[in-house]
Scaffold this motif. Structure first.
Motif, short mmCIF file in Angstrom:
data_model
loop_
_atom_site.label_atom_id
_atom_site.label_comp_id
_atom_site.label_asym_id
_atom_site.label_seq_id
_atom_site.Cartn_x
_atom_site.Cartn_y
_atom_site.Cartn_z
N UNK A 269 49.13 30.63 24.77
CA UNK A 269 48.67 30.13 23.46
C UNK A 269 47.53 30.97 22.91
N UNK A 270 47.43 32.22 23.35
CA UNK A 270 46.31 33.07 22.90
C UNK A 270 46.35 33.32 21.40
N UNK A 271 47.54 33.29 20.79
CA UNK A 271 47.63 33.53 19.34
C UNK A 271 46.97 32.42 18.54
N UNK A 272 46.72 31.27 19.18
CA UNK A 272 46.04 30.18 18.48
C UNK A 272 44.53 30.20 18.71
N UNK A 273 44.04 31.18 19.42
CA UNK A 273 42.61 31.28 19.73
C UNK A 273 42.07 32.55 19.10
N UNK A 274 41.23 32.44 18.06
CA UNK A 274 40.72 33.65 17.39
C UNK A 274 39.92 34.56 18.32
N UNK B 219 42.37 39.95 20.39
CA UNK B 219 42.45 41.35 20.79
C UNK B 219 43.51 41.63 21.83
N UNK B 220 44.22 40.60 22.27
CA UNK B 220 45.26 40.82 23.28
C UNK B 220 46.38 41.64 22.68
N UNK B 221 46.78 42.68 23.39
CA UNK B 221 47.86 43.54 22.95
C UNK B 221 47.40 44.84 22.35
N UNK B 222 46.13 44.94 21.98
CA UNK B 222 45.63 46.19 21.41
C UNK B 222 45.27 47.19 22.52
N UNK C 82 48.74 40.81 27.82
CA UNK C 82 48.56 39.52 28.47
C UNK C 82 48.81 39.63 29.98
N UNK C 83 49.77 40.43 30.38
CA UNK C 83 50.07 40.59 31.80
C UNK C 83 48.93 41.30 32.53
N UNK C 84 48.31 42.29 31.87
CA UNK C 84 47.17 42.97 32.47
C UNK C 84 45.98 42.02 32.62
N UNK C 85 45.75 41.20 31.62
CA UNK C 85 44.68 40.22 31.70
C UNK C 85 44.96 39.20 32.80
N UNK C 86 46.20 38.81 32.95
CA UNK C 86 46.56 37.87 34.01
C UNK C 86 46.30 38.50 35.39
N UNK D 104 36.64 40.60 29.17
CA UNK D 104 37.57 41.68 29.47
C UNK D 104 38.03 42.38 28.20
N UNK D 105 38.26 41.62 27.14
CA UNK D 105 38.68 42.23 25.88
C UNK D 105 37.56 43.00 25.21
N UNK D 106 36.32 42.56 25.41
CA UNK D 106 35.19 43.22 24.76
C UNK D 106 34.64 44.38 25.57
N UNK D 107 34.99 44.47 26.83
CA UNK D 107 34.47 45.54 27.69
C UNK D 107 35.38 46.75 27.60
N UNK D 108 34.92 47.85 27.01
CA UNK D 108 35.80 49.02 26.88
C UNK D 108 36.11 49.67 28.22
#
Length: 270
Positions: free
Chosen positions: A25-30, A34-37, A41-45, A207-211
């Motif tokens: 449900x990440x698409x419902x969370x602003x 950044x997931x997919x850029x 999602x699999x890498x985050x998992x 994780x999304x904010x850490x380059x």
């Protein structure tokens, strides 16, 4: 972050369920747009599973309460953790194991012997119908066949008794209505909420904010802007050479030492 207690194997599936629900449900969370850029999602998992202890540590208090409530519910139900049950059953477990081996092996051995004896007996009888030895083999074969049938019946009864005994002493995760006891259910829901809000979501945001976040690394991502700057500065220590104001420096003069040859006449040695 608090140190997390050891996550029981029965609770790891619940942790993965919370993580999968968030990613689904990440698409419902602003905050997770950044997931997919840069990270999928699999890498985050994968990263979150490697950092299980780091993430679950955020909900250590709630998890400890949940485990305690669950153990108390099991103890009150008379299951494992209820005190004397396991100790009293320890001697019978050894006997039950030996009896189970005998129960399984007896029909197998008896059936094998019956098959061989009957086969040889009927072959001999076909070759020589009047051979007494063939009748002996057939009699022994049918005897072992009866033992095989009795062994199979005993094994079936033993399995039924074991199943009934385990069902009587089993600790149900849920009650007869399919629901957890109220106290355990509340503790579990509190743990899930704390795990989501203080563990999974902050980890994914970091994780999304850490380059420099690496999906193959076991190191949790850096939390961005986690430590605010404190609104004070250290004292200004400067040397006189830095151009700061300087006061008058003290002057020192050495004492006047003179040789006796140059003193007044009355002080000269005889």
């Amino acid at each position: 972050m608090n140190s997390a207690p050891h996550l029981h194997s029965e609770d790891r599936a619940e942790y993965e369920r919370v993580l999968n629900d968030v990613l689904r449900t990440a698409h419902n969370r602003p905050e997770l747009d950044g997931i997919g850029r840069r990270l999928t999602a699999e890498q985050l998992r994968t990263m979150a599973l490697k950092a299980t202890s780091h993430i679950t540590g955020a909900a250590a208090a709630e998890y400890g309460h949940y485990v305690t409530a669950r153990q108390e519910a099991r103890a009150s139900a008379g299951g494992p953790g209820g005190g004397p049950g396991p100790a009293a059953g320890a001697p019978s477990e050894t006997g039950a194991g030996f009896a189970a081996v005998i129960t399984v092996l007896a029909p197998v051995l008896a059936g094998t012997a019956a098959l061989i004896l009957l086969l040889v007996g009927y072959v001999l009888k076909a070759v020589s119908p009047d051979a007494a030895f063939a009748e002996t083999l057939l009699t022994a074969g049918w005897f072992f066949g009866a033992l095989t049938a009795a062994g199979l019946l005993a094994a079936a009864i033993g399995l039924l008794v074991t199943a009934l005994r385990n069902r009587a002493t089993q600790v149900p995760a849920e009650d007869a209505t399919g629901e957890l006891p109220d106290e355990v259910a509340r503790a579990k829901e509190a743990w899930r909420h704390a795990l989501l809000e203080r563990g999974v979501l902050p980890f994914l945001r970091a994780a999304l904010a850490d380059p420099g976040a690496d999906p193959a690394s076991h190191t949790p991502p850096r939390a961005v802007n986690r430590i605010p700057k404190v609104g004070y500065s250290g004292p200004d220590f400067s040397s006189p050479s830095d151009g700061g104001p300087t006061g008058p420096r003290p002057t020192f003069t050495s004492p006047d030492f003179t040789s006796p040859d140059f003193g007044p006449p009355e002080n000269r040695p005889e």
